[in-house]
Design an enzyme around this catalytic site. Structure first.
Site, PDB file in Angstrom:
ATOM      1  N   VAL A   1       3.080  49.021 -12.835  1.00 27.53           N
ATOM      2  CA  VAL A   1       4.450  49.361 -12.440  1.00 27.53           C
ATOM      3  C   VAL A   1       4.361  50.023 -11.070  1.00 27.53           C
ATOM      4  O   VAL A   1       3.545  50.927 -10.869  1.00 27.53           O
ATOM      5  CB  VAL A   1       5.084  50.344 -13.451  1.00 27.53           C
ATOM      6  CG1 VAL A   1       6.492  50.711 -13.025  1.00 27.53           C
ATOM      7  CG2 VAL A   1       5.081  49.743 -14.848  1.00 27.53           C
TER       8      VAL A   1
ATOM      9  N   ASN B   1       5.331  62.153 -20.291  1.00 27.90           N
ATOM     10  CA  ASN B   1       5.123  61.117 -19.270  1.00 27.90           C
ATOM     11  C   ASN B   1       4.096  61.503 -18.206  1.00 27.90           C
ATOM     12  O   ASN B   1       3.426  60.634 -17.661  1.00 27.90           O
ATOM     13  CB  ASN B   1       6.470  60.812 -18.604  1.00 27.90           C
ATOM     14  CG  ASN B   1       6.296  60.050 -17.305  1.00 27.90           C
ATOM     15  OD1 ASN B   1       6.038  58.845 -17.307  1.00 27.90           O
ATOM     16  ND2 ASN B   1       6.414  60.741 -16.177  1.00 27.90           N
TER      17      ASN B   1
ATOM     18  N   ASP C   1       2.743  72.867 -15.329  1.00 26.66           N
ATOM     19  CA  ASP C   1       1.511  72.078 -15.393  1.00 26.66           C
ATOM     20  C   ASP C   1       1.289  71.771 -16.875  1.00 26.66           C
ATOM     21  O   ASP C   1       0.958  72.666 -17.662  1.00 26.66           O
ATOM     22  CB  ASP C   1       0.326  72.874 -14.817  1.00 26.66           C
ATOM     23  CG  ASP C   1      -0.974  72.074 -14.866  1.00 26.66           C
ATOM     24  OD1 ASP C   1      -1.074  71.117 -15.657  1.00 26.66           O
ATOM     25  OD2 ASP C   1      -1.907  72.422 -14.110  1.00 26.66           O
TER      26      ASP C   1
ATOM     27  N   ASP D   1       7.601  69.264 -13.802  1.00 28.39           N
ATOM     28  CA  ASP D   1       6.566  68.642 -12.961  1.00 28.39           C
ATOM     29  C   ASP D   1       5.822  69.753 -12.228  1.00 28.39           C
ATOM     30  O   ASP D   1       6.336  70.859 -12.087  1.00 28.39           O
ATOM     31  CB  ASP D   1       7.217  67.697 -11.935  1.00 28.39           C
ATOM     32  CG  ASP D   1       6.278  66.576 -11.468  1.00 28.39           C
ATOM     33  OD1 ASP D   1       6.549  65.411 -11.783  1.00 28.39           O
ATOM     34  OD2 ASP D   1       5.259  66.879 -10.800  1.00 28.39           O
TER      35      ASP D   1
ATOM     36  N   TYR E   1      -9.601  57.802 -18.027  1.00 27.16           N
ATOM     37  CA  TYR E   1      -8.203  57.341 -18.125  1.00 27.16           C
ATOM     38  C   TYR E   1      -8.035  56.469 -19.369  1.00 27.16           C
ATOM     39  O   TYR E   1      -7.091  56.656 -20.149  1.00 27.16           O
ATOM     40  CB  TYR E   1      -7.824  56.565 -16.850  1.00 27.16           C
ATOM     41  CG  TYR E   1      -6.356  56.210 -16.763  1.00 27.16           C
ATOM     42  CD1 TYR E   1      -5.428  57.144 -16.300  1.00 27.16           C
ATOM     43  CD2 TYR E   1      -5.881  54.961 -17.152  1.00 27.16           C
ATOM     44  CE1 TYR E   1      -4.071  56.832 -16.220  1.00 27.16           C
ATOM     45  CE2 TYR E   1      -4.530  54.632 -17.070  1.00 27.16           C
ATOM     46  CZ  TYR E   1      -3.630  55.572 -16.602  1.00 27.16           C
ATOM     47  OH  TYR E   1      -2.290  55.262 -16.526  1.00 27.16           O
TER      48      TYR E   1
ATOM     49  N   LYS F   1      -5.695  57.271 -22.684  1.00 33.47           N
ATOM     50  CA  LYS F   1      -4.543  56.436 -23.061  1.00 33.47           C
ATOM     51  C   LYS F   1      -4.712  55.839 -24.465  1.00 33.47           C
ATOM     52  O   LYS F   1      -3.728  55.635 -25.178  1.00 33.47           O
ATOM     53  CB  LYS F   1      -4.309  55.353 -21.997  1.00 33.47           C
ATOM     54  CG  LYS F   1      -3.859  55.923 -20.647  1.00 33.47           C
ATOM     55  CD  LYS F   1      -2.573  56.757 -20.760  1.00 33.47           C
ATOM     56  CE  LYS F   1      -2.051  57.254 -19.430  1.00 33.47           C
ATOM     57  NZ  LYS F   1      -0.809  58.034 -19.552  1.00 33.47           N
TER      58      LYS F   1
HETATM   59  N1  NAD Z   1       2.497  53.122 -12.688  1.00 29.69           N
HETATM   60  C1  NAD Z   1       1.793  52.403 -13.516  1.00 29.69           C
HETATM   61  O1  NAD Z   1       1.410  51.256 -13.206  1.00 29.69           O
HETATM   62  C2  NAD Z   1       1.462  52.937 -14.883  1.00 29.69           C
HETATM   63  C3  NAD Z   1       0.888  52.049 -15.811  1.00 29.69           C
HETATM   64  C4  NAD Z   1       0.583  52.512 -17.075  1.00 29.69           C
HETATM   65  C5  NAD Z   1       0.840  53.823 -17.434  1.00 29.69           C
HETATM   66  N2  NAD Z   1       1.397  54.660 -16.515  1.00 29.69           N
HETATM   67  C6  NAD Z   1       1.635  56.040 -16.941  1.00 29.69           C
HETATM   68  O2  NAD Z   1       2.973  56.379 -16.665  1.00 29.69           O
HETATM   69  C7  NAD Z   1       3.071  57.799 -16.455  1.00 29.69           C
HETATM   70  C8  NAD Z   1       3.832  58.054 -15.172  1.00 29.69           C
HETATM   71  O3  NAD Z   1       3.099  57.466 -14.101  1.00 29.69           O
HETATM   72  P1  NAD Z   1       3.740  57.099 -12.694  1.00 29.69           P
HETATM   73  O4  NAD Z   1       3.246  55.743 -12.347  1.00 29.69           O
HETATM   74  O5  NAD Z   1       5.174  57.394 -12.679  1.00 29.69           O
HETATM   75  O6  NAD Z   1       2.910  58.140 -11.795  1.00 29.69           O
HETATM   76  P2  NAD Z   1       3.350  59.076 -10.579  1.00 29.69           P
HETATM   77  O7  NAD Z   1       2.093  59.623 -10.004  1.00 29.69           O
HETATM   78  O8  NAD Z   1       4.260  58.335  -9.675  1.00 29.69           O
HETATM   79  O9  NAD Z   1       4.168  60.238 -11.321  1.00 29.69           O
HETATM   80  C9  NAD Z   1       3.503  61.112 -12.185  1.00 29.69           C
HETATM   81  C10 NAD Z   1       4.169  62.468 -12.115  1.00 29.69           C
HETATM   82  O10 NAD Z   1       3.421  63.346 -12.966  1.00 29.69           O
HETATM   83  C11 NAD Z   1       3.263  64.576 -12.284  1.00 29.69           C
HETATM   84  N3  NAD Z   1       2.090  65.286 -12.770  1.00 29.69           N
HETATM   85  C12 NAD Z   1       0.797  65.003 -12.533  1.00 29.69           C
HETATM   86  N4  NAD Z   1       0.017  65.929 -13.106  1.00 29.69           N
HETATM   87  C13 NAD Z   1       0.844  66.819 -13.713  1.00 29.69           C
HETATM   88  C14 NAD Z   1       0.622  67.988 -14.458  1.00 29.69           C
HETATM   89  N5  NAD Z   1      -0.600  68.478 -14.693  1.00 29.69           N
HETATM   90  N6  NAD Z   1       1.700  68.638 -14.945  1.00 29.69           N
HETATM   91  C15 NAD Z   1       2.945  68.197 -14.714  1.00 29.69           C
HETATM   92  N7  NAD Z   1       3.212  67.093 -13.997  1.00 29.69           N
HETATM   93  C16 NAD Z   1       2.159  66.413 -13.498  1.00 29.69           C
HETATM   94  C17 NAD Z   1       3.128  64.199 -10.826  1.00 29.69           C
HETATM   95  O11 NAD Z   1       3.390  65.308  -9.976  1.00 29.69           O
HETATM   96  C18 NAD Z   1       4.132  63.078 -10.699  1.00 29.69           C
HETATM   97  O12 NAD Z   1       5.409  63.546 -10.358  1.00 29.69           O
HETATM   98  C19 NAD Z   1       1.635  58.318 -16.437  1.00 29.69           C
HETATM   99  O13 NAD Z   1       1.319  58.869 -17.709  1.00 29.69           O
HETATM  100  C20 NAD Z   1       0.805  57.072 -16.182  1.00 29.69           C
HETATM  101  O14 NAD Z   1      -0.499  57.180 -16.680  1.00 29.69           O
HETATM  102  C21 NAD Z   1       1.704  54.251 -15.244  1.00 29.69           C
END
Ligand code: NAD
Length: 248
Positions: free
Chosen positions: A188, A87, A60, A37, A155, A159
């Site tokens: 979520v 992820n 990153d 992360d 976005y 996706k």
């Molecule tokens: N939460 C939702 O409703 C939802 C819905 C559909 C898809 N998603 C997808 O699920 C995945 C996780 O999302 P989440 O809800 O847990 O988000 P979140 O923001 O809670 O966690 C995402 C994590 O990714 C890390 N991150 C961001 N940019 C980064 C980079 N350049 N390099 C390394 N790490 C990086 C952040 O620091 C964070 O810890 C994402 O791909 C998101 O698009 C989430």
């Protein structure tokens, strides 16, 4: 016995949210997990809670050159990687298409889309060498449909692309015992969107037949299944987990 006993996994965006839940579920199921992360302190603290089953590396994901070092360090600590979960993701700027700035568009594509390509390219040589692997890419229901009232051009592009790349690599490496699938969550509750869902929560929940938001742990159970040998004949597929939202 855990579903992932003896497996080595790499999970990106593992410091919180869905990545945290996936890392926890993987460790609970017997895997050793390389967690990465950009949030180094948070990620390191979390990994230390998981004991010997986890190792944190700051990364990153949008920077291609970092991937080689991450895979090298991860494999030195735990051994050959069997599972990759791409992820890490960002929502980024939410604005009308006419107002989208090039740098904002490129940043979202860099993290959500290009990084998935970099990640798969980085682990494939090891998986080919060791006779197989499972890759799980986190897409979204925004990889199927655009969301009314939520202008997120980049976005949505990213996706959709994740679903496409998943199919492409699955087809390309199917005969090498490398499976590639995507997970497409709906709403979520995670740090990514909890503020937005708190504000717009009541309205958004009405779009969901199950009348609730998902839990990160529910997405994690699906990731465990797809990563495990229980999913041994499943590849090139997408798995919607949205409480029925895009069924209507
Ligand atoms: N939460 C939702 O409703 C939802 C819905 C559909 C898809 N998603 C997808 O699920 C995945 C996780 O999302 P989440 O809800 O847990 O988000 P979140 O923001 O809670 O966690 C995402 C994590 O990714 C890390 N991150 C961001 N940019 C980064 C980079 N350049 N390099 C390394 N790490 C990086 C952040 O620091 C964070 O810890 C994402 O791909 C998101 O698009 C989430």
């Amino acid at each position: 016995m855990g579903k992932l006993d003896g497996k080595i996994a790499l999970v990106t965006g593992a410091a919180q949210g869905i990545g945290e839940a996936i890392s926890r579920a993987f460790v609970e199921n017997g895997a050793r997990v390389i967690m990465t992360d950009v949030k180094a302190d948070q990620g390191r603290a979390l990994a230390s809670q998981f004991g010997d089953g986890a190792h944190f590396i700051e990364q990153d994901v949008s920077v291609c050159q970092q991937w080689k070092d991450v895979v090298r360090e991860g494999e030195t600590v735990f051994g050959p990687i069997d599972i990759l979960v791409n992820n890490a993701g960002i929502v980024g700027v939410v604005t009308n298409t006419l107002d989208f700035k090039e740098e904002d568009y490129n940043r979202i594509i860099g993290v959500n889309q290009n990084a998935v390509f970099f990640g798969m390219q980085a682990v494939l040589p090891g998986m080919l060498k060791h006779g197989g692997g499972s890759i799980v890419n986190i897409s979204s229901i925004a990889g199927f449909v655009a969301v009314v009232g939520c202008p997120q051009l980049a976005y949505v592009c990213s996706k959709f692309a994740v679903r496409g790349m998943t199919k492409h690599v699955a087809v390309e490496y199917g005969d090498k015992n490398i499976r590639v699938n995507s997970i497409c969550p709906g709403y979520v509750k995670t740090p990514m969107n909890e503020d937005a869902l708190d504000e717009a929560g009541y309205e958004a929940v009405n779009l969901i037949p199950m009348k609730r938001f998902g839990e990160a742990s529910e997405v994690a159970k699906l990731a465990v299944f797809l990563a495990s040998d229980d999913a041994s004949f499943i590849t090139g597929t997408e798995h919607i987990i949205d409480g029925g939202m895009i069924a209507c």
